[in-house]
Scaffold this motif. Structure first.
Motif, PDB file in Angstrom:
ATOM      1  N   LEU A  66       0.867  -1.169   0.000  1.00 17.58           N
ATOM      2  CA  LEU A  66       0.000   0.000   0.000  1.00 17.58           C
ATOM      3  C   LEU A  66       0.906   1.221   0.000  1.00 17.58           C
ATOM      4  O   LEU A  66       1.790   1.344   0.863  1.00 17.58           O
ATOM      5  CB  LEU A  66      -0.911   0.015   1.230  1.00 17.58           C
ATOM      6  CG  LEU A  66      -1.866   1.207   1.319  1.00 17.58           C
ATOM      7  CD1 LEU A  66      -2.921   1.142   0.214  1.00 17.58           C
ATOM      8  CD2 LEU A  66      -2.534   1.250   2.690  1.00 17.58           C
ATOM      9  N   LEU A  67       0.695   2.086  -1.000  1.00 13.75           N
ATOM     10  CA  LEU A  67       1.485   3.307  -1.100  1.00 13.75           C
ATOM     11  C   LEU A  67       0.555   4.513  -1.121  1.00 13.75           C
ATOM     12  O   LEU A  67      -0.494   4.478  -1.784  1.00 13.75           O
ATOM     13  CB  LEU A  67       2.327   3.319  -2.385  1.00 13.75           C
ATOM     14  CG  LEU A  67       3.385   2.230  -2.498  1.00 13.75           C
ATOM     15  CD1 LEU A  67       2.880   1.068  -3.321  1.00 13.75           C
ATOM     16  CD2 LEU A  67       4.635   2.781  -3.127  1.00 13.75           C
ATOM     17  N   SER A  68       0.919   5.569  -0.392  1.00 14.10           N
ATOM     18  CA  SER A  68       0.158   6.815  -0.477  1.00 14.10           C
ATOM     19  C   SER A  68       0.698   7.606  -1.661  1.00 14.10           C
ATOM     20  O   SER A  68       1.863   7.471  -2.033  1.00 14.10           O
ATOM     21  CB  SER A  68       0.256   7.611   0.821  1.00 14.10           C
ATOM     22  OG  SER A  68       1.592   7.913   1.114  1.00 14.10           O
ATOM     23  N   VAL A  69      -0.176   8.428  -2.240  1.00 13.33           N
ATOM     24  CA  VAL A  69       0.174   9.211  -3.426  1.00 13.33           C
ATOM     25  C   VAL A  69       0.321  10.670  -3.017  1.00 13.33           C
ATOM     26  O   VAL A  69      -0.596  11.253  -2.444  1.00 13.33           O
ATOM     27  CB  VAL A  69      -0.902   9.078  -4.521  1.00 13.33           C
ATOM     28  CG1 VAL A  69      -0.553   9.941  -5.729  1.00 13.33           C
ATOM     29  CG2 VAL A  69      -1.083   7.623  -4.928  1.00 13.33           C
ATOM     30  N   GLN A  70       1.471  11.236  -3.307  1.00 14.70           N
ATOM     31  CA  GLN A  70       1.686  12.673  -3.146  1.00 14.70           C
ATOM     32  C   GLN A  70       1.457  13.283  -4.521  1.00 14.70           C
ATOM     33  O   GLN A  70       2.071  12.859  -5.497  1.00 14.70           O
ATOM     34  CB  GLN A  70       3.120  12.928  -2.679  1.00 14.70           C
ATOM     35  CG  GLN A  70       3.494  14.393  -2.607  1.00 14.70           C
ATOM     36  CD  GLN A  70       4.963  14.567  -2.262  1.00 14.70           C
ATOM     37  OE1 GLN A  70       5.460  13.993  -1.308  1.00 14.70           O
ATOM     38  NE2 GLN A  70       5.648  15.375  -3.067  1.00 14.70           N
ATOM     39  N   GLN A  71       0.581  14.283  -4.614  1.00 13.19           N
ATOM     40  CA  GLN A  71       0.181  14.816  -5.922  1.00 13.19           C
ATOM     41  C   GLN A  71       1.191  15.795  -6.535  1.00 13.19           C
ATOM     42  O   GLN A  71       1.519  15.671  -7.697  1.00 13.19           O
ATOM     43  CB  GLN A  71      -1.194  15.485  -5.817  1.00 13.19           C
ATOM     44  CG  GLN A  71      -2.298  14.522  -5.440  1.00 13.19           C
ATOM     45  CD  GLN A  71      -2.569  13.455  -6.489  1.00 13.19           C
ATOM     46  OE1 GLN A  71      -2.370  13.654  -7.678  1.00 13.19           O
ATOM     47  NE2 GLN A  71      -3.023  12.299  -6.043  1.00 13.19           N
ATOM     48  N   GLU A  72       1.659  16.785  -5.798  1.00 14.49           N
ATOM     49  CA  GLU A  72       2.530  17.823  -6.360  1.00 14.49           C
ATOM     50  C   GLU A  72       3.774  17.993  -5.514  1.00 14.49           C
ATOM     51  O   GLU A  72       3.661  18.492  -4.390  1.00 14.49           O
ATOM     52  CB  GLU A  72       1.779  19.147  -6.454  1.00 14.49           C
ATOM     53  CG  GLU A  72       0.650  19.155  -7.462  1.00 14.49           C
ATOM     54  CD  GLU A  72       1.106  18.991  -8.901  1.00 14.49           C
ATOM     55  OE1 GLU A  72       2.225  19.439  -9.245  1.00 14.49           O
ATOM     56  OE2 GLU A  72       0.354  18.403  -9.686  1.00 14.49           O
ATOM     57  N   PRO A  73       4.931  17.642  -5.988  1.00  9.83           N
ATOM     58  CA  PRO A  73       5.164  16.845  -7.185  1.00  9.83           C
ATOM     59  C   PRO A  73       4.782  15.387  -6.936  1.00  9.83           C
ATOM     60  O   PRO A  73       4.778  14.930  -5.783  1.00  9.83           O
ATOM     61  CB  PRO A  73       6.671  16.979  -7.406  1.00  9.83           C
ATOM     62  CG  PRO A  73       7.239  17.195  -6.041  1.00  9.83           C
ATOM     63  CD  PRO A  73       6.182  17.950  -5.279  1.00  9.83           C
TER      64      PRO A  73
END
Length: 180
Positions: A66-73
């Motif tokens: 399970l990985l969290s997503v950082q949007q910017e960047p």
């Protein structure tokens, strides 16, 4: 990356649970993960992580990440690593981002597959080579399942991994030998 977007499976609302995604590789584990993801979606485009864990609390299989997503960047942070995956990794990546791992930061297949699932907001199946110490693993088949708390923005990805056996010649030897 646009060439990877063709790998995104369009969600088939007529698919029966267990029918899996079309394409290579065929894997009962990956097809089951996709069917569970579809069930957790309900009428939404993507399920949230709590939807997955409520309906399928045992989904954190030994072969999932399970990985969290950082949007910017754009970046991905390891939150949970299944026990089988942890056993074949050379390092504990929990809490690390892909950009901190030299062989996973862009350009890499791992990054491209995760980013494609975020961009497409749809599951992506892929194959990546295995480079590590385990002689029991020849390659990695995976499915990247996007998750969204608000139903729009992908904030996590669940990656289910099926480990391919090593390739052996008819006499039982590996096709390549290590020099040195």
């Amino acid at each position: 990356m646009s060439d990877l977007l063709h790998l995104a499976a369009l969600r088939d609302t007529t698919a029966q649970p267990g029918s899996g995604l079309p394409g290579y590789p065929q894997s009962a584990l990956l097809n089951q993960a996709y069917a569970l993801w579809l069930t957790a979606c309900g009428t939404r485009e993507m399920p949230a992580w709590p939807d997955v864990t409520e309906r399928h609390p045992d989904l954190l299989h030994p072969q999932t990440l399970l990985l969290s997503v950082q949007q910017e960047p754009l970046d991905f942070r390891y939150e949970l690593i299944g026990s089988r995956i942890q056993a074949i990794l050379n390092t504990d990546y929990t809490g690390m981002t892909l950009s901190q791992v030299p062989h996973q930061r862009p350009p890499s297949l791992v990054w491209d597959h995760l980013a494609a699932a975020v961009d497409a907001r749809a599951p992506i199946k892929g194959v990546v080579p295995y480079v590590g110490r385990s002689r029991d693993v020849g390659g990695i088949f995976h499915i990247v399942l996007p998750l969204s708390d608000d139903g729009v923005t992908v904030d996590r990805v669940l990656v289910c991994v099926d480990l391919a056996p090593p390739i052996r010649l008819q006499d039982g030897t590996p096709p390549f030998t290590q020099l040195g």
